[in-house]
Design a protein around this motif. Structure first.
Motif, PDB file in Angstrom:
ATOM      1  N   UNK A   1      16.835  -4.641  -9.350  1.00 55.42           N
ATOM      2  CA  UNK A   1      15.416  -4.476  -9.047  1.00 55.42           C
ATOM      3  C   UNK A   1      14.998  -5.396  -7.914  1.00 55.42           C
ATOM      4  N   UNK A   2      14.073  -4.904  -7.101  1.00 46.03           N
ATOM      5  CA  UNK A   2      13.530  -5.687  -5.998  1.00 46.03           C
ATOM      6  C   UNK A   2      12.015  -5.557  -5.992  1.00 46.03           C
ATOM      7  N   UNK A   3      11.345  -6.695  -5.920  1.00 41.43           N
ATOM      8  CA  UNK A   3       9.894  -6.715  -5.730  1.00 41.43           C
ATOM      9  C   UNK A   3       9.619  -7.272  -4.340  1.00 41.43           C
ATOM     10  N   UNK A   4       9.074  -6.460  -3.454  1.00 45.11           N
ATOM     11  CA  UNK A   4       8.840  -6.931  -2.084  1.00 45.11           C
ATOM     12  C   UNK A   4       7.631  -7.854  -2.023  1.00 45.11           C
ATOM     13  N   UNK A   5       7.419  -8.421  -0.873  1.00 41.37           N
ATOM     14  CA  UNK A   5       6.211  -9.203  -0.637  1.00 41.37           C
ATOM     15  C   UNK A   5       5.013  -8.261  -0.762  1.00 41.37           C
ATOM     16  N   UNK A   6       3.982  -8.716  -1.435  1.00 37.28           N
ATOM     17  CA  UNK A   6       2.810  -7.883  -1.666  1.00 37.28           C
ATOM     18  C   UNK A   6       2.251  -7.356  -0.347  1.00 37.28           C
ATOM     19  N   UNK A   7       2.048  -6.037  -0.315  1.00 42.90           N
ATOM     20  CA  UNK A   7       1.477  -5.424   0.872  1.00 42.90           C
ATOM     21  C   UNK A   7       2.497  -4.935   1.880  1.00 42.90           C
ATOM     22  N   UNK A   8       3.763  -5.280   1.657  1.00 42.65           N
ATOM     23  CA  UNK A   8       4.794  -4.815   2.579  1.00 42.65           C
ATOM     24  C   UNK A   8       5.216  -3.391   2.214  1.00 42.65           C
ATOM     25  N   UNK A   9       5.022  -2.482   3.165  1.00 42.59           N
ATOM     26  CA  UNK A   9       5.360  -1.084   2.914  1.00 42.59           C
ATOM     27  C   UNK A   9       6.831  -0.774   3.203  1.00 42.59           C
ATOM     28  N   UNK A  10       7.441  -1.567   4.070  1.00 42.49           N
ATOM     29  CA  UNK A  10       8.856  -1.362   4.369  1.00 42.49           C
ATOM     30  C   UNK A  10       9.702  -2.141   3.371  1.00 42.49           C
ATOM     31  N   UNK A  11      10.665  -1.468   2.787  1.00 42.60           N
ATOM     32  CA  UNK A  11      11.590  -2.112   1.867  1.00 42.60           C
ATOM     33  C   UNK A  11      12.989  -1.651   2.198  1.00 42.60           C
ATOM     34  N   UNK A  12      13.905  -2.611   2.285  1.00 43.79           N
ATOM     35  CA  UNK A  12      15.284  -2.339   2.682  1.00 43.79           C
ATOM     36  C   UNK A  12      16.249  -2.871   1.611  1.00 43.79           C
ATOM     37  N   UNK A  13      17.343  -2.167   1.472  1.00 45.37           N
ATOM     38  CA  UNK A  13      18.470  -2.664   0.680  1.00 45.37           C
ATOM     39  C   UNK A  13      19.662  -2.868   1.608  1.00 45.37           C
ATOM     40  N   UNK A  14      20.317  -4.003   1.417  1.00 42.53           N
ATOM     41  CA  UNK A  14      21.532  -4.335   2.150  1.00 42.53           C
ATOM     42  C   UNK A  14      22.573  -4.808   1.137  1.00 42.53           C
ATOM     43  N   UNK A  15      23.815  -4.827   1.584  1.00 40.13           N
ATOM     44  CA  UNK A  15      24.894  -5.298   0.712  1.00 40.13           C
ATOM     45  C   UNK A  15      25.878  -6.113   1.543  1.00 40.13           C
TER      46      UNK A  15
END
Lengths: 115, 111
Positions: free
Chosen positions: A22-36
């Motif tokens: 699970x990932x919770x982004x910074x509040x208000x950030x619409x862009x969310x990325x997953x990396x490995x």
């Protein structure tokens, strides 16, 4: 302001099991990325959400990986069934939409070990 | 050829010296360039971003970009032991695009 958070910090599972990150982004950030990051290799892109929509999923390795972003807030990345080569550190990052710069802020990562 | 190349190091510099970290990239349409610092077991932390040719300074850090040579560098002046970390070069092709990372350069600042 809280940063990007990820849960769990570590996960050890056996081959064939399912794991959900699970990932919770910074509040208000619409862009969310997953990396490995696989051991010894560079950090590699998996996919990018804009709000709840998948903008780019070109880095997803195969259909054992499923990412969702419910309501454009937090995101989950499910691996089912897990394989040995899925071991690594999974990072989530977020950035604001519509700014002149595109700074991505990273979370602490989830270290996944598949035995 | 890797898309973003960095010397893995370790790069060892004495305290107070200038550390010079280099990165080359292959995609000519790249538009945004970032340096992240990562301590062992921690998240990558952005320390510099640069978008135009030339130098950009922020405190002890200077990023340099040369798009013609497809080269970006990071200078750290007055290096401190706390600067010891892995420095990741990351490249983007546009606003909010995915980042392509190098493998990182491990910097060791010795007393």
């Amino acid at each position: 302001e809280a940063g990007v958070t990820q849960f769990p910090s570590h996960s050890v599972i056996e081959k064939g099991q399912t794991v959900t990150l699970r990932c919770d982004p910074i509040s208000g950030h619409d862009n969310l990325y997953w990396y490995r990051r696989v051991m010894g290799k560079e950090i590699k892109f998996l996919l990018h959400f804009v709000k709840e929509s998948k903008q780019d999923e070109s880095g997803m390795p195969n259909n054992r990986f499923l990412a969702e972003r419910t309501g454009g807030t937090y995101s989950t990345l499910k691996v089912q069934p897990a394989e040995l080569e899925d071991s690594g550190v999974y990072f989530c990052a977020s950035s604001a939409l519509g700014t002149s710069t595109d700074t991505q802020y990273f979370g602490p990562g989830t270290r996944l070990t598949v035995l | 050829q890797k898309e973003v190349e960095q010397n893995s190091g370790p790069l060892s510099v004495p305290e107070g010296a200038i550390a010079s970290l280099n990165c080359t990239y292959s995609d000519r349409v790249s538009q945004s360039f970032f340096w992240y610092r990562q301590y062992s077991g921690k998240s990558p932390e952005l320390i510099m971003s640069i978008y135009s040719n030339g130098d950009k300074e922020d405190g002890r850090f200077t990023a340099q970009l040369n798009k013609a040579s497809q080269y970006v560098s990071l200078l750290i002046r007055d290096s401190q032991p706390s600067d010891s970390a892995t420095y990741l070069c990351a490249v983007g092709t546009g606003t909010a695009s995915k980042l392509t990372f190098g493998t990182g350069t491990r910097l060791q600042v010795t007393l």
